[in-house]
Design a protein around this motif. Structure first.
Motif, PDB file in Angstrom:
ATOM      1  N   LEU A   5      -3.871  -2.322   0.088  1.00 41.54           N
ATOM      2  CA  LEU A   5      -4.567  -3.461   0.694  1.00 41.54           C
ATOM      3  C   LEU A   5      -6.004  -3.582   0.204  1.00 41.54           C
ATOM      4  CD1 LEU A   5      -4.398  -5.773   2.804  1.00 41.54           C
ATOM      5  CD2 LEU A   5      -5.283  -4.138   4.485  1.00 41.54           C
ATOM      6  N   ASP A   6      -6.741  -2.476   0.168  1.00 42.09           N
ATOM      7  CA  ASP A   6      -8.133  -2.494  -0.271  1.00 42.09           C
ATOM      8  C   ASP A   6      -8.285  -2.109  -1.744  1.00 42.09           C
ATOM      9  OD1 ASP A   6      -9.576  -3.450   1.916  1.00 42.09           O
ATOM     10  OD2 ASP A   6      -9.420  -1.545   2.960  1.00 42.09           O
ATOM     11  N   PHE A   7      -7.192  -2.164  -2.493  1.00 40.63           N
ATOM     12  CA  PHE A   7      -7.133  -1.991  -3.945  1.00 40.63           C
ATOM     13  C   PHE A   7      -7.248  -0.525  -4.368  1.00 40.63           C
ATOM     14  CE2 PHE A   7      -7.732  -6.390  -3.399  1.00 40.63           C
ATOM     15  CZ  PHE A   7      -7.370  -7.048  -4.566  1.00 40.63           C
ATOM     16  N   GLU A   8      -6.555  -0.230  -5.467  1.00 39.96           N
ATOM     17  CA  GLU A   8      -6.682   1.059  -6.124  1.00 39.96           C
ATOM     18  C   GLU A   8      -6.939   0.824  -7.610  1.00 39.96           C
ATOM     19  OE1 GLU A   8      -3.201   3.470  -5.753  1.00 39.96           O
ATOM     20  OE2 GLU A   8      -2.051   2.354  -7.240  1.00 39.96           O
ATOM     21  N   LEU A   9      -7.380   1.877  -8.297  1.00 37.43           N
ATOM     22  CA  LEU A   9      -7.711   1.801  -9.715  1.00 37.43           C
ATOM     23  C   LEU A   9      -6.739   2.659 -10.498  1.00 37.43           C
ATOM     24  CD1 LEU A   9      -9.736   0.855 -11.940  1.00 37.43           C
ATOM     25  CD2 LEU A   9     -11.007   2.975 -11.498  1.00 37.43           C
ATOM     26  N   VAL A  10      -6.095   2.053 -11.515  1.00 38.72           N
ATOM     27  CA  VAL A  10      -5.178   2.789 -12.385  1.00 38.72           C
ATOM     28  C   VAL A  10      -5.600   2.612 -13.838  1.00 38.72           C
ATOM     29  CG1 VAL A  10      -3.268   2.495 -10.757  1.00 38.72           C
ATOM     30  CG2 VAL A  10      -3.557   0.860 -12.636  1.00 38.72           C
ATOM     31  N   ARG A  11      -5.073   3.494 -14.685  1.00 40.70           N
ATOM     32  CA  ARG A  11      -5.342   3.410 -16.117  1.00 40.70           C
ATOM     33  C   ARG A  11      -4.013   3.314 -16.860  1.00 40.70           C
ATOM     34  NH1 ARG A  11      -9.067   7.994 -18.658  1.00 40.70           N
ATOM     35  NH2 ARG A  11      -7.176   9.277 -18.515  1.00 40.70           N
ATOM     36  N   VAL A  12      -3.972   2.398 -17.837  1.00 48.46           N
ATOM     37  CA  VAL A  12      -2.768   2.215 -18.652  1.00 48.46           C
ATOM     38  C   VAL A  12      -3.180   2.116 -20.114  1.00 48.46           C
ATOM     39  CG1 VAL A  12      -1.551   1.005 -16.795  1.00 48.46           C
ATOM     40  CG2 VAL A  12      -2.826  -0.309 -18.489  1.00 48.46           C
ATOM     41  N   ALA A  13      -2.240   2.335 -20.997  1.00 45.80           N
ATOM     42  CA  ALA A  13      -2.490   2.169 -22.428  1.00 45.80           C
ATOM     43  C   ALA A  13      -2.594   0.686 -22.744  1.00 45.80           C
ATOM     44  CB  ALA A  13      -1.382   2.814 -23.238  1.00 45.80           C
ATOM     45  N   ALA A  14      -3.604   0.284 -23.503  1.00 46.00           N
ATOM     46  CA  ALA A  14      -3.765  -1.125 -23.854  1.00 46.00           C
ATOM     47  C   ALA A  14      -2.583  -1.634 -24.663  1.00 46.00           C
ATOM     48  CB  ALA A  14      -5.063  -1.327 -24.625  1.00 46.00           C
ATOM     49  N   ALA A  15      -1.969  -0.752 -25.445  1.00 47.71           N
ATOM     50  CA  ALA A  15      -0.831  -1.161 -26.265  1.00 47.71           C
ATOM     51  C   ALA A  15       0.436  -1.344 -25.445  1.00 47.71           C
ATOM     52  CB  ALA A  15      -0.593  -0.118 -27.362  1.00 47.71           C
ATOM     53  N   ASP A  16       0.496  -0.712 -24.255  1.00 47.51           N
ATOM     54  CA  ASP A  16       1.688  -0.788 -23.420  1.00 47.51           C
ATOM     55  C   ASP A  16       1.278  -0.844 -21.947  1.00 47.51           C
ATOM     56  OD1 ASP A  16       4.296  -0.747 -22.495  1.00 47.51           O
ATOM     57  OD2 ASP A  16       4.489   1.438 -22.653  1.00 47.51           O
ATOM     58  N   PRO A  17       0.653  -1.948 -21.520  1.00 51.09           N
ATOM     59  CA  PRO A  17       0.095  -1.984 -20.164  1.00 51.09           C
ATOM     60  C   PRO A  17       1.131  -1.944 -19.056  1.00 51.09           C
ATOM     61  CG  PRO A  17      -0.107  -4.121 -21.230  1.00 51.09           C
ATOM     62  CD  PRO A  17       0.349  -3.168 -22.278  1.00 51.09           C
ATOM     63  N   THR A  18       2.382  -2.315 -19.334  1.00 49.07           N
ATOM     64  CA  THR A  18       3.413  -2.250 -18.299  1.00 49.07           C
ATOM     65  C   THR A  18       4.070  -0.883 -18.247  1.00 49.07           C
ATOM     66  OG1 THR A  18       5.073  -3.128 -19.823  1.00 49.07           O
ATOM     67  CG2 THR A  18       3.888  -4.719 -18.444  1.00 49.07           C
ATOM     68  N   GLY A  19       3.612   0.042 -19.080  1.00 47.73           N
ATOM     69  CA  GLY A  19       4.169   1.394 -19.095  1.00 47.73           C
ATOM     70  C   GLY A  19       3.586   2.255 -17.989  1.00 47.73           C
ATOM     71  N   ALA A  20       3.456   3.533 -18.271  1.00 46.95           N
ATOM     72  CA  ALA A  20       3.022   4.493 -17.252  1.00 46.95           C
ATOM     73  C   ALA A  20       1.638   4.159 -16.719  1.00 46.95           C
ATOM     74  CB  ALA A  20       3.030   5.903 -17.856  1.00 46.95           C
ATOM     75  N   ARG A  21       1.514   4.253 -15.388  1.00 47.92           N
ATOM     76  CA  ARG A  21       0.233   4.038 -14.724  1.00 47.92           C
ATOM     77  C   ARG A  21      -0.314   5.380 -14.246  1.00 47.92           C
ATOM     78  NH1 ARG A  21       1.187  -0.926 -10.406  1.00 47.92           N
ATOM     79  NH2 ARG A  21       2.310  -2.363 -11.796  1.00 47.92           N
ATOM     80  N   GLU A  22      -1.549   5.649 -14.592  1.00 47.47           N
ATOM     81  CA  GLU A  22      -2.235   6.829 -14.062  1.00 47.47           C
ATOM     82  C   GLU A  22      -3.166   6.373 -12.947  1.00 47.47           C
ATOM     83  OE1 GLU A  22      -5.602  10.137 -15.354  1.00 47.47           O
ATOM     84  OE2 GLU A  22      -4.722   8.807 -16.876  1.00 47.47           O
ATOM     85  N   VAL A  23      -2.924   6.851 -11.738  1.00 47.46           N
ATOM     86  CA  VAL A  23      -3.793   6.497 -10.621  1.00 47.46           C
ATOM     87  C   VAL A  23      -5.104   7.259 -10.757  1.00 47.46           C
ATOM     88  CG1 VAL A  23      -4.101   6.494  -8.120  1.00 47.46           C
ATOM     89  CG2 VAL A  23      -1.849   6.005  -9.102  1.00 47.46           C
ATOM     90  N   VAL A  24      -6.182   6.519 -10.880  1.00 49.70           N
ATOM     91  CA  VAL A  24      -7.503   7.115 -11.083  1.00 49.70           C
ATOM     92  C   VAL A  24      -8.260   7.206  -9.767  1.00 49.70           C
ATOM     93  CG1 VAL A  24      -9.703   6.845 -12.284  1.00 49.70           C
ATOM     94  CG2 VAL A  24      -7.570   6.242 -13.444  1.00 49.70           C
ATOM     95  N   LEU A  25      -8.244   6.135  -8.988  1.00 50.35           N
ATOM     96  CA  LEU A  25      -8.821   6.128  -7.647  1.00 50.35           C
ATOM     97  C   LEU A  25      -7.762   5.574  -6.705  1.00 50.35           C
ATOM     98  CD1 LEU A  25     -12.442   4.749  -8.241  1.00 50.35           C
ATOM     99  CD2 LEU A  25     -11.801   7.098  -7.666  1.00 50.35           C
ATOM    100  N   ALA A  26      -7.213   6.442  -5.879  1.00 52.88           N
ATOM    101  CA  ALA A  26      -6.153   6.026  -4.970  1.00 52.88           C
ATOM    102  C   ALA A  26      -6.710   5.116  -3.880  1.00 52.88           C
ATOM    103  CB  ALA A  26      -5.492   7.249  -4.350  1.00 52.88           C
ATOM    104  N   HIS A  27      -5.817   4.333  -3.301  1.00 52.42           N
ATOM    105  CA  HIS A  27      -6.204   3.446  -2.209  1.00 52.42           C
ATOM    106  C   HIS A  27      -6.779   4.249  -1.051  1.00 52.42           C
ATOM    107  CE1 HIS A  27      -5.139   1.095   1.548  1.00 52.42           C
ATOM    108  NE2 HIS A  27      -5.924   0.261   0.901  1.00 52.42           N
ATOM    109  N   GLU A  28      -7.908   3.763  -0.543  1.00 56.52           N
ATOM    110  CA  GLU A  28      -8.557   4.390   0.605  1.00 56.52           C
ATOM    111  C   GLU A  28      -8.881   3.294   1.608  1.00 56.52           C
ATOM    112  OE1 GLU A  28     -12.935   6.133   1.246  1.00 56.52           O
ATOM    113  OE2 GLU A  28     -11.733   7.332  -0.174  1.00 56.52           O
TER     114      GLU A  28
END
Length: 714
Positions: free
Chosen positions: A314-337
């Motif tokens: 709801l208050d958003f989270e931050l993830v990181r993805v490869a620019a070449a494959d943005p729909t691929g694996a997501r790394e959660v960098v800052l989880a929802h708080e």
């Protein structure tokens, strides 16, 4: 208390009634003033002019006070001034104002050296070595009653200036390109564009947007400099009327990002900056109710995208993805708080700056790519506003910040990331002996009937005493509200507001639901079929301020603009007895009529905010229950009302306040309409014009609360 109704030399304009029947979902509404919508009709224009003449006559006794307030605003403002230079490429860019001139002058000066990150200290009236004037707004505005700059950008190599000008107030800009070295304007003139055009990193292309008939930016175009605009390539078109479109380049200059968004859903597309004719590539395909925004970075030699999103957060989270494959694996960098609303990430080469909101205040933190940690910047005041800006460079050692509060004038800082040092570059000068210590700000809380605690910001001048002191009696109070689109009203000092505070008026902001001050849930509880919370929250705050001794109904004036003007119209119907006056700027007071008509500017886009009354009977009934125009009450004693609008406004059409005032006058309300005949949604252009406009409004406000003759305490 002054009441100018007894001194009006002109009768109030009474418009002819011409019934127009609106039928939806088995309901019929008889609209007596819909004929005002014919903007070019001579009778409509004559009626607006008559309203202006009546308002002028009714407020003529305030002419001296208006002049004094204007002089106070002008006297507190350093009229010949310069902004803090911002570094880009080989230049420091800045703007300056000159006493007597309405508009800013945009300039640049060369760096002292390649490693120069300390902006030059510019002094008013002192020549800047090597200064080049890029654009003088006063020269561009010559002969026009209105002037607005919608695009302004210099190419990376510093040779070309792209700028867009609106001289009507309708937010359609004509793009031009200037060769800075020669001063020659290139033949590439593009009319009818939206604001925010960009030059490509190599300086060969212009990326711009155009709008459809409903004033919705719907198409992104690519113009090759030196070619005919008629041959421009359409890069992207969004047919769905619920979505806006915009485009801009990443700070890294690696990608063009095309952004598509409604109030609740977004999708972003990437185009390589070195191949702008390529097909835009979707980052995440849109899903109803999912919003996201991306920032590009290079981490460990890999192109990555940091994406803020609300998919299950709801208050958003931050993830990181490869620019070449943005729909691929997501790394959660800052989880929802919950309670920490992530609002934006600005990526740089070595780190990023995270903007978020917690406990009703804006926050900034430096985000470390390697560890994922956030180092929050600390500030001493209990109420403040902070944000980043003026950071075009990809690899700076400092971050440019803006800071201020209700009592602290706006300040510009450079934050040294390596050391944590905060360097003050400039504080807005406030002349006339202004001292922040002479004023006080605090946050109080009002409690709604459902138990919700509503934050209220309060500001006053100390010399008049604490406004709740029992021996002082109720004070005049100016209560401001907005409460829509998740927009937050954050602490900011106002030079014009000093003309109220110095006469003993208390200023307060009701941070009602529908805004974003307390996170995404705060917004959700003030939109669609929960919109009434916005209005009842404002009434709750007004009652709290009366009950706790800050003010009394005969000394309380409310103000709001645009969607905040809808708030004003709604509370006038809900609790007219609570207010002595209501100031409504470009007010959205005929909301149901507008949202029912998809041919009107921006209507379909607004369905995500208000609901779709055209196709949904429940939404229709709910909106009809609060829309101010339909709910003007027979037999109610309304406060004095001033509605301010502009003939060329494309967001809230002049017809809404014109109809509302006519209807209010039918039930005996003391309502005034002031219509600028050559301005847009933001009102008049030019700083002196704007000061006079605000002086007009504040003089009316002081008259309502009985302080028209009160001297300003120096």
């Amino acid at each position: 208390m002054t009441d100018s109704r007894d001194t009006a030399p002109l009768p109030a304009p009474i418009a002819p009634v011409r019934e127009h029947r609106r039928r939806h979902h088995g309901d019929e509404f008889v609209d007596r003033y819909e004929w005002f919508r014919a903007k070019d009709d001579a009778e409509v224009l004559a009626h607006l002019e008559a309203e202006n003449a009546y308002t002028d006559a009714r407020t003529a006794h305030l002419a001296g006070l208006r002049d004094r307030i204007f002089d106070e605003i002008k006297g507190r403002t350093l009229e010949t001034d310069l902004s803090v230079p911002s570094r880009r490429g080989d230049w420091w860019y800045y703007s300056r104002t000159v006493e007597g001139s309405q508009y800013g002058i945009h300039c640049r000066a060369p760096l002292a050296s390649a490693d120069d990150w300390t902006p030059p200290l510019l002094e008013p009236g002192v020549d800047v070595p090597g200064e080049q004037v890029l654009l003088d707004g006063n020269a561009e505005a010559e002969g026009a009653e209105f002037f607005s700059l919608g695009s302004f950008e210099v190419s990376n190599d510093g040779s070309l200036l792209l700028y867009g000008i609106d001289t009507e107030g309708d937010e359609r800009y004509t793009l031009r390109i200037r060769d800075i070295a020669t001063g020659r304007t290139l033949p590439d003139e593009i009319p009818g564009t939206f604001a925010g055009a960009s030059l490509s990193p190599d300086g060969r292309f212009v990326v711009y947007s155009t709008v459809d008939d409903a004033w919705r930016p719907d198409t992104v175009w690519l113009h090759e400099i030196g070619t005919e605009p008629a041959s421009d390539q359409r890069l992207f078109h969004e047919p769905d009327e619920r979505y806006w479109v915009g485009a801009g380049f990443t700070r890294s200059d690696r990608y063009l990002v095309i952004e598509v968004g409604s109030s609740i859903t977004s999708e972003e597309f990437l185009v390589p900056a070195d191949d702008l004719r390529a097909e835009p590539r979707s980052v995440w395909p849109r899903r109803e109710g999912v919003e996201y925004s991306l920032s590009h970075a290079v981490v460990g030699g890999e192109d990555v995208l940091y994406i803020l999103h609300n998919d299950g957060a709801l208050d958003f989270e931050l993830v990181r993805v490869a620019a070449a494959d943005p729909t691929g694996a997501r790394e959660v960098v800052l989880a929802h708080e919950p309670g920490r609303r992530l609002e934006g990430l600005s990526t740089f080469r070595d780190w990023a700056l995270l903007g978020y909101r917690r406990e009703g205040l804006q926050r900034l933190g430096v985000f470390d790519y390697a560890s994922g940690s956030v180092d929050e910047l600390a500030f001493p005041e209990p109420l403040y506003t902070v944000g980043s800006g003026g950071n075009p460079e990809w690899a700076p050692p400092v971050i440019r910040l803006g800071y201020g509060s209700f009592v602290t004038p706006a300040a510009v800082y450079d934050y040294v990331v390596e050391t944590g040092e905060l360097l003050l570059r400039k504080r807005q000068p406030v002349l006339g002996g202004y001292e922040p210590e002479d004023y006080e700000q605090r946050r109080v809380w009002a409690v709604a009937d459902d138990g919700t605690r509503i934050p209220v910001s309060v500001v006053w001048k100390r010399s008049f005493g604490d406004p709740t002191a029992t021996d002082a009696g109720p004070r005049a109070l100016h209560l401001y509200g907005y409460g829509s689109y998740e927009h937050s009203i954050d602490p900011a000092m106002s030079v014009a507001r000093l003309s109220l505070l110095d006469r003993g008026v208390v200023f307060a902001v009701a941070h009602v639901r529908g805004g974003g001050e307390m996170g995404r849930q705060w917004y959700e509880e003030g939109k669609l079929l929960h919109k009434r919370n916005t209005f009842t929250d404002f009434v709750t705050v007004a009652r709290h301020l009366v009950d706790t001794g800050y003010t009394s109904p005969d000394r309380l004036v409310a103000e709001g603009g645009s969607a905040g003007g809808l708030l004003m119209g709604a509370v006038a119907n809900l609790a007219p007895e609570l207010f002595a006056g209501i100031l409504a700027a470009v007010p959205f007071v005929d909301a149901l009529t507008t949202i029912l008509d998809p041919s009107l500017p921006l209507t379909v886009i607004e369905w995500d905010e208000w609901g779709d009354p055209l196709h949904d009977a429940e939404v229709y009934a709910y909106m009809k229950s609060y829309s101010p125009y339909e709910n003007v009450r027979e037999g109610a004693t309304y406060p004095r009302i001033l509605a301010v609008t502009s003939l060329n406004d494309t967001r809230v059409l002049y017809v809404e306040p014109a109809k509302w005032v006519a209807r209010l006058r039918e039930v005996g309300a003391d309502a005034l309409l002031k219509c600028e005949m050559s301005a847009g949604h933001g009102g008049v252009s030019g700083r002196y014009n704007s000061w006079r406009e605000r002086a007009f409004e504040l003089a009316w406000l002081l008259d309502v609360v009985g302080l028209a003759d009160a001297p300003a305490e120096g």
